[in-house]
Design a protein around this motif. Structure first.
Motif, PDB file in Angstrom:
ATOM      1  N   TYR A 110       0.654  -1.286   0.011  1.00 33.25           N
ATOM      2  CA  TYR A 110       0.063  -0.086  -0.238  1.00 33.25           C
ATOM      3  C   TYR A 110       1.008   1.368  -0.214  1.00 33.25           C
ATOM      4  CZ  TYR A 110      -2.952   3.573   2.357  1.00 33.25           C
ATOM      5  OH  TYR A 110      -3.391   4.764   2.779  1.00 33.25           O
ATOM      6  N   TYR A 111       0.645   1.887  -1.016  1.00 31.56           N
ATOM      7  CA  TYR A 111       1.435   3.353  -1.179  1.00 31.56           C
ATOM      8  C   TYR A 111       0.400   4.601  -0.834  1.00 31.56           C
ATOM      9  CZ  TYR A 111       3.622   7.565  -3.056  1.00 31.56           C
ATOM     10  OH  TYR A 111       4.148   8.612  -3.076  1.00 31.56           O
ATOM     11  N   PRO A 112       0.526   5.200   0.311  1.00 27.80           N
ATOM     12  CA  PRO A 112      -0.379   6.068   0.746  1.00 27.80           C
ATOM     13  C   PRO A 112      -0.624   7.361   0.238  1.00 27.80           C
ATOM     14  CG  PRO A 112       0.687   5.312   2.724  1.00 27.80           C
ATOM     15  CD  PRO A 112       1.575   5.006   1.484  1.00 27.80           C
ATOM     16  N   GLY A 113       0.703   7.812  -0.118  1.00 32.03           N
ATOM     17  CA  GLY A 113       0.786   9.255  -0.565  1.00 32.03           C
ATOM     18  C   GLY A 113       0.287  10.362   0.348  1.00 32.03           C
ATOM     19  N   CYS A 114       0.677  11.613   0.295  1.00 31.47           N
ATOM     20  CA  CYS A 114       0.560  12.516   1.275  1.00 31.47           C
ATOM     21  C   CYS A 114      -0.987  12.759   1.699  1.00 31.47           C
ATOM     22  CB  CYS A 114       1.117  13.731   0.960  1.00 31.47           C
ATOM     23  SG  CYS A 114       0.648  14.639  -0.651  1.00 31.47           S
ATOM     24  N   SER A 115      -1.800  12.819   0.660  1.00 31.96           N
ATOM     25  CA  SER A 115      -3.172  13.073   1.039  1.00 31.96           C
ATOM     26  C   SER A 115      -3.734  12.193   1.974  1.00 31.96           C
ATOM     27  CB  SER A 115      -3.994  13.224  -0.323  1.00 31.96           C
ATOM     28  OG  SER A 115      -3.323  14.095  -1.009  1.00 31.96           O
ATOM     29  N   LEU A 116      -3.659  10.902   1.737  1.00 30.71           N
ATOM     30  CA  LEU A 116      -4.258   9.911   2.689  1.00 30.71           C
ATOM     31  C   LEU A 116      -3.875  10.090   4.085  1.00 30.71           C
ATOM     32  CD1 LEU A 116      -4.910   8.837  -0.505  1.00 30.71           C
ATOM     33  CD2 LEU A 116      -5.713   6.793   1.055  1.00 30.71           C
ATOM     34  N   LYS A 117      -2.708  10.562   4.239  1.00 36.04           N
ATOM     35  CA  LYS A 117      -2.435  10.752   5.625  1.00 36.04           C
ATOM     36  C   LYS A 117      -2.793  12.199   6.278  1.00 36.04           C
ATOM     37  CE  LYS A 117       0.117   6.747   6.101  1.00 36.04           C
ATOM     38  NZ  LYS A 117      -0.377   5.744   6.874  1.00 36.04           N
ATOM     39  N   SER A 118      -3.436  13.036   5.375  1.00 36.79           N
ATOM     40  CA  SER A 118      -3.813  14.459   5.782  1.00 36.79           C
ATOM     41  C   SER A 118      -5.129  14.631   5.500  1.00 36.79           C
ATOM     42  CB  SER A 118      -2.671  15.407   5.348  1.00 36.79           C
ATOM     43  OG  SER A 118      -2.868  15.284   3.691  1.00 36.79           O
ATOM     44  N   GLY A 150      -7.058  13.732   3.128  1.00 37.39           N
ATOM     45  CA  GLY A 150      -7.900  12.157   2.704  1.00 37.39           C
ATOM     46  C   GLY A 150      -7.773  11.183   3.921  1.00 37.39           C
ATOM     47  N   ARG A 151      -7.644  11.630   4.885  1.00 34.61           N
ATOM     48  CA  ARG A 151      -7.563  10.510   5.913  1.00 34.61           C
ATOM     49  C   ARG A 151      -8.849   9.525   6.026  1.00 34.61           C
ATOM     50  NH1 ARG A 151      -5.797  13.367  11.491  1.00 34.61           N
ATOM     51  NH2 ARG A 151      -6.792  11.589  12.563  1.00 34.61           N
ATOM     52  N   ALA A 152     -10.066  10.308   5.715  1.00 33.85           N
ATOM     53  CA  ALA A 152     -11.169   9.319   5.725  1.00 33.85           C
ATOM     54  C   ALA A 152     -10.995   8.219   4.627  1.00 33.85           C
ATOM     55  CB  ALA A 152     -12.427  10.075   5.375  1.00 33.85           C
ATOM     56  N   TYR A 153     -10.327   8.618   3.470  1.00 37.63           N
ATOM     57  CA  TYR A 153     -10.091   7.712   2.274  1.00 37.63           C
ATOM     58  C   TYR A 153      -9.301   6.593   2.890  1.00 37.63           C
ATOM     59  CZ  TYR A 153      -9.394   6.633  -2.816  1.00 37.63           C
ATOM     60  OH  TYR A 153      -9.495   5.993  -3.943  1.00 37.63           O
ATOM     61  N   GLU A 154      -8.190   6.813   3.647  1.00 39.40           N
ATOM     62  CA  GLU A 154      -7.342   5.783   3.860  1.00 39.40           C
ATOM     63  C   GLU A 154      -8.139   4.825   5.147  1.00 39.40           C
ATOM     64  OE1 GLU A 154      -3.839   6.529   6.985  1.00 39.40           O
ATOM     65  OE2 GLU A 154      -2.669   5.352   5.150  1.00 39.40           O
ATOM     66  N   GLU A 155      -8.851   5.589   6.123  1.00 37.41           N
ATOM     67  CA  GLU A 155      -9.485   4.841   7.090  1.00 37.41           C
ATOM     68  C   GLU A 155     -10.461   3.762   6.216  1.00 37.41           C
ATOM     69  OE1 GLU A 155      -9.093   8.260  10.366  1.00 37.41           O
ATOM     70  OE2 GLU A 155     -10.993   7.926   9.122  1.00 37.41           O
ATOM     71  N   SER A 156     -11.044   4.327   5.466  1.00 34.37           N
ATOM     72  CA  SER A 156     -12.265   3.524   4.913  1.00 34.37           C
ATOM     73  C   SER A 156     -11.606   2.236   3.918  1.00 34.37           C
ATOM     74  CB  SER A 156     -13.255   4.426   4.203  1.00 34.37           C
ATOM     75  OG  SER A 156     -12.645   5.032   3.069  1.00 34.37           O
ATOM     76  N   PRO A 184      -4.191   4.652  -3.842  1.00 33.45           N
ATOM     77  CA  PRO A 184      -5.772   4.986  -3.790  1.00 33.45           C
ATOM     78  C   PRO A 184      -5.778   6.517  -4.489  1.00 33.45           C
ATOM     79  CG  PRO A 184      -4.955   4.570  -1.615  1.00 33.45           C
ATOM     80  CD  PRO A 184      -3.657   4.289  -2.570  1.00 33.45           C
ATOM     81  N   CYS A 185      -4.627   7.583  -4.461  1.00 33.68           N
ATOM     82  CA  CYS A 185      -5.002   8.956  -4.699  1.00 33.68           C
ATOM     83  C   CYS A 185      -4.752   9.035  -6.117  1.00 33.68           C
ATOM     84  CB  CYS A 185      -3.961   9.745  -3.920  1.00 33.68           C
ATOM     85  SG  CYS A 185      -3.611  11.272  -4.881  1.00 33.68           S
ATOM     86  N   ALA A 186      -5.518   9.630  -6.763  1.00 35.05           N
ATOM     87  CA  ALA A 186      -5.462   9.658  -8.274  1.00 35.05           C
ATOM     88  C   ALA A 186      -4.363  10.292  -8.958  1.00 35.05           C
ATOM     89  CB  ALA A 186      -7.049  10.486  -8.829  1.00 35.05           C
ATOM     90  N   ALA A 187      -4.055  11.271  -8.291  1.00 32.30           N
ATOM     91  CA  ALA A 187      -2.922  11.896  -8.682  1.00 32.30           C
ATOM     92  C   ALA A 187      -1.412  11.190  -8.576  1.00 32.30           C
ATOM     93  CB  ALA A 187      -2.615  13.303  -7.875  1.00 32.30           C
ATOM     94  N   CYS A 188      -1.430  10.436  -7.366  1.00 30.83           N
ATOM     95  CA  CYS A 188      -0.206   9.422  -7.193  1.00 30.83           C
ATOM     96  C   CYS A 188      -0.446   8.607  -8.015  1.00 30.83           C
ATOM     97  CB  CYS A 188      -0.374   8.916  -5.718  1.00 30.83           C
ATOM     98  SG  CYS A 188      -0.010   9.942  -4.494  1.00 30.83           S
TER      99      CYS A 188
END
Lengths: 667, 302
Positions: B5-13, B15-21, B81-85
């Protein structure tokens, strides 16, 4: 050259001629260096260069050298043998030599055109010349054989191209078999209302030709039929044709249509192919009023009697001539012909493949062929352009290049869509008074009277927007747009994206090879371009011939074409076929397989492999035998023969090994 | 099959809800997931605009780390998960493959850091995995609380299928529609699936950015949608967080929920709303048919 020498051709004295081909070759091959190299090769008596070897003076050089006894074998290093092998062989014969003591080295297509580096190109040219010199020294004199030509012609496909070719040949007094897959001839042209740029009625100019085909004493018309087998070779083809059962006797049916009237299906329920699904037909039907032959056909997929055997069969009672016959079965006919013309046509691009244009999703998005039927007086609406709700459109958008000129679908231009889009714009405006927008990338109207037709449309206040349409949707932004289809397109002349609300959209679909083109290609042993169009022998010099002798192309099966071009090409194909027939005989290339009986073990491997049935088995001698007239020189048997008994003229093991030696040893 | 899993910066800030879900959904479906250790920026946006080489090098470092972590055995599926990443890594992956000279330069740089990369990686979006690696039946089986009556507009954004249409149609993607239908939701025909949300324009040329988001929101509302399902942290952010500003500017209400498709999946699977980050939504999500209303609207930073 003395007669004695001519038999064995004596000691090889080879002449090597290196062509400049202007700068085509000389630009990337150091020709003087190659000539100097060639002069030192074994058995080379003469090595010369010339600017254009294929020209008359170029050929004269070879002839003179033969006449003066300087040489008895020739290597020409120039272009592809496809282009000029015959030229030089003919020149050799004219000079008194045997034309098969000749070898060509292709230093243009295989060298100069594909290398950016001159020293490397020169090296490779030398290698190919050395190979040819080594090889030609092992050639033996060969003779061409002659076989008589069957004067009958088979034409596959009964569209305008097939019809025109059939009539041309039949009028020249030759017998024609015209085979058409559908129940009627007429093809796509029969579906059109008017033809561009003259706006004459398509049916009015086509149907008399259709009737002539039917009535012509020299034409045997087989509709609802397919070619299922082809054997033989140029001048002597044997063709099997499958005649599908119509369940109506063609000889008895008078075309009164009473059977259709009386069918247990009171109304049509099956999607009507001729009206591209815009109307319904019954299980028993004729495709359209001018169908030729005007004989009903029963569709076994939907006929109650044929599916269940429990129909009351009112059609049989209604038919006075007693033409209906549910027991009819498939029939295989075999015919012989000297030449074959393929005129199998095209299919239109499936607009649903471009999802962003909403075909199949929004009811008022039509394809151009559907609109052809709508504007046709004999079509499903009697010529009225109405939408799915029965109303006339007030604004219509016509989208060009659907499926054409697009890397995602077909890269090529479909050649007819600009002109038919203009025609449909005119006809829709005439019938509805609607405001019309044409969305085009480029207007391509290069034909006689075509540009003038475009001018006429400009005068008629049709709007033209240059730029590809991005999408068609029901996404509206203002109250005025409600209920409309919105065309979003780049307008490259204004430099902006535009939204045009319309009531109806016409997608000008492109042309594609037919779905079964590949099967047809295999059947007739011809090639296809990578798009799937049948491949002509040469785009400029032999546009209607194929790589299979005696098989010609007419119309859109070779590539997108409009009616005038299809007819012109059909005429050309007919002329080629007639030229072949009228000569009375064909000369067969001697590059055939032959058997060395002493080596043959009688294993029969070759018998099964030969695609031309040219090999038979002699059970007395217990060896295989090759029929030189049937052999096409494909080499399959030679490659397969486990004992090396089969050899091929011009491709003997010795010749090929020496050719390889030439490449490997000298450079 | 296990996934890196590669989160990228958004999913830790943001876009946390994206990561959690997403993590919750993957766990629920028993899809083993392991976060890439010491991952760095994908190189998207800013880097790519200023220095392509740096952007590619950043991506390549992640590829090399992935290979190291996976132990070099077989194909590695990297979940992005992040479209830009997803686009940034995908682009780097292809450029490295197609341009030998670029690959040479990058490999040299990686070597200096004691890393290497040998190309047996697949960059994959969770949509692709959830639709193609497991059967529709398995998703249906996992549904305990169908999203019946919930009208959804599936919003793909511009980056997931463009320019690389690896798993769906470039112009008319359908993969999310299919997935949400399996959950029982009513997917509304909404022709703006891949139209721009405004991207980073909301931060630079605000007028234009807001207008682009407004178009999407207005059309979704007009078609009676309860929620816009997203697959990109920036799309979600633009469409949700600016609703009150858009409302002031265009007179349109501040009232359409914008959720990650993984949040909707999790909800259908009956996962607790807190585990899906549903409480983080500014515009509350109404899960129809159940009478549920998921409220929230806390600022992410609090």
């Amino acid at each position: 050259m003395s007669a004695a020498e001519n038999k064995t051709n004596g000691i090889p004295k080879i002449g090597v001629y290196v062509c400049h081909c202007g700068i085509n070759i000389a630009g990337k091959v150091n020709v003087p260096e190659a000539v100097e190299f060639a002069a030192k090769l074994p058995n080379v008596a003469v090595a010369r260069e010339y600017k254009f070897m294929c020209s008359d003076p170029g050929q004269e050089i070879i002839q003179n050298d033969i006449r003066e006894g300087l040489i008895n074998r020739v290597v020409v290093a120039s272009c592809s043998p496809l282009m000029h092998e015959t030229t030089f062989r003919t020149a050799m014969a004219a000079g008194g030599g045997n034309p098969f003591l000749f070898q060509m080295a292709n230093i243009r297509e295989h060298v100069s055109w594909v290398t950016p580096d001159k020293p490397a190109g020169t090296q490779k040219a030398k290698a190919l010349i050395a190979a040819a010199v080594e090889r030609v020294a092992r050639h033996v004199p060969l003779e061409k054989t002659r076989v008589p030509v069957n004067p009958d012609v088979l034409i596959v496909g009964g569209g305008i191209a097939g019809i025109h070719a059939a009539l041309t040949i039949a009028n020249a007094g030759k017998k024609v078999y015209l085979v058409e897959k559908e129940p009627t001839i007429g093809g796509h042209m029969a579906k059109f209302d008017k033809t561009f740029p003259t706006l004459d009625c398509s049916a009015c100019i086509l149907t008399p030709k259709m009737s002539s085909v039917r009535a012509h004493p020299n034409i045997t018309l087989w509709t609802y039929s397919e070619v299922v087998g082809v054997e033989g070779f140029v001048g002597n083809f044997r063709i099997q044709v499958k005649r599908k059962p119509r369940y109506v006797d063609e000889d008895l049916c008078v075309g009164c249509l009473e059977c259709i009237e009386s069918c247990v299906y009171k109304k049509g329920r099956i999607s009507d192919e001729f009206n591209v699904g815009l109307s319904k037909r019954k299980p028993i039907y004729v495709p359209f009023p001018q169908a030729t032959p005007l004989v009903a056909v029963i569709d076994p997929e939907s006929c109650a009697e044929l599916k269940t055997g429990k129909c009351k069969k009112p059609c049989m009672d209604a038919c006075e001539p007693k033409a209906i016959n549910f027991k009819q079965t498939e029939e295989i006919k075999e015919v012989s012909a000297g030449a074959i013309i393929l005129a199998t046509g095209f299919r239109t691009f499936d607009a649903a493949r471009v999802k962003r244009y909403g075909y199949g999703k929004y009811p008022n998005v039509y394809t151009s062929l559907e609109v052809e039927r709508l504007v046709n007086a004999a079509g499903p609406t009697g010529g009225e352009v109405i939408m799915s709700n029965g109303e006339k459109p007030k604004k219509v958008g016509i989208v060009h290049c659907v499926g054409s000129r697009d890397a995602h679908t077909n890269k090529y231009c479909s050649r007819v869509c600009c002109m038919y889009s203009l025609k449909l714009a005119h006809l829709i405006k005439e019938r509805t008074g609607a405001e019309i927008y044409n969305f085009y990338i480029d207007m391509r109207t290069p034909g006689k009277g075509y540009e003038e037709f475009y001018d006429r449309l400009l005068q008629e206040d049709v709007h033209f927007i240059r730029g590809r349409v991005a999408e068609i949707s029901d996404w509206t932004m203002t109250p005025e747009e409600e209920g409309k289809l919105i065309i979003r397109a780049e307008d490259t002349l204004v430099g902006a994206v535009r939204r045009i609300p319309v009531d109806m959209v016409v997608l000008s679909v492109g042309l594609e090879p037919r779905a079964d083109a590949d099967e047809v290609r295999r059947l007739f042993n011809i090639s296809c371009s990578h798009e799937g169009w049948f491949l002509e022998r040469h785009p400029k010099l032999a546009p209607v011939s194929t790589f299979t002798e005696g098989v010609y192309l007419a119309g859109a099966c070779q590539g997108p074409k409009d009616i005038p071009d299809s007819v012109a090409q059909a005429g050309a194909a007919a002329a080629e076929a007639l030229a072949l027939i009228d000569k009375g005989h064909v000369e067969l290339e001697p590059n055939t397989a032959f058997i060395r009986e002493e080596f043959c073990s009688g294993c029969k491997t070759c018998l099964m492999l030969c695609p031309y049935s040219a090999i038979s088995f002699n059970s007395e001698k217990n060896t295989a035998e090759v029929n030189g007239a049937l052999c096409k020189g494909c080499g399959t048997c030679v490659a397969a023969c486990p004992s090396g008994a089969l050899q091929q003229n011009l491709f003997t093991d010795e010749q090929i090994y020496c050719e390889i030696k030439g490449v490997v040893n000298y450079v | 099959m296990s996934y890196l899993y590669y989160p990228g910066c958004s999913l830790k800030s943001t876009g946390r809800a994206y990561e959690e879900s997403m993590l919750a959904v993957f766990e629920h479906l028993q899809l083993p997931l392991e976060e890439l250790e010491d991952w760095n920026c994908c190189g998207a946006t800013a880097y790519m605009a200023i220095s392509e080489l740096k952007a590619f090098a950043l991506s390549a470092r992640n590829f090399a780390l992935a290979e190291k972590q996976a132990g070099g055995a077989g194909e590695i599926n990297m979940v992005v998960p992040c479209a830009a990443c997803y686009l940034g890594l995908n682009k780097a992956y292809r450029y490295l493959k197609e341009h030998a000279d670029l690959q040479k330069t990058i490999l040299k740089a990686l070597k200096a850091a004691g890393l290497s990369y040998s190309d047996h990686l697949r960059i994959r979006h969770p949509l692709d995995i959830l639709a193609n690696d497991i059967s529709p039946d398995r998703i249906k089986e996992a549904v305990s609380r169908p999203l019946e009556g919930l009208k959804v507009a599936c919003y793909y954004g511009c980056q997931i299928v463009r320019p690389y249409a690896d798993f769906d149609d470039q112009h008319e993607p359908v993969i999310m529609d299919k997935l949400l239908r399996l959950l029982g939701a009513e997917v509304v025909d909404w022709p703006l699936k891949t139209r721009c949300c405004g991207g980073s324009l909301t931060g630079t040329v605000e007028d234009v950015g807001l207008r682009l988001s407004y178009i999407l929101l207005k059309e979704a509302k007009k078609r009676g949608c309860d929620v816009i399902a997203t697959a990109c942290p920036l799309c979600q952010f633009n469409l949700e967080c600016y609703q009150s500003q858009i409302g002031r500017k265009y007179g349109n209400g501040n009232d359409i929920a914008v959720a990650y498709f993984t949040q909707l999946m999790g909800a259908a699977f009956g996962i607790a709303e807190h585990d899906l980050g549903l409480q983080r939504l500014f515009v509350p999500l109404h899960l129809q048919g159940t009478g549920d209303k998921v409220t929230g609207g806390q600022y992410v930073s609090r």
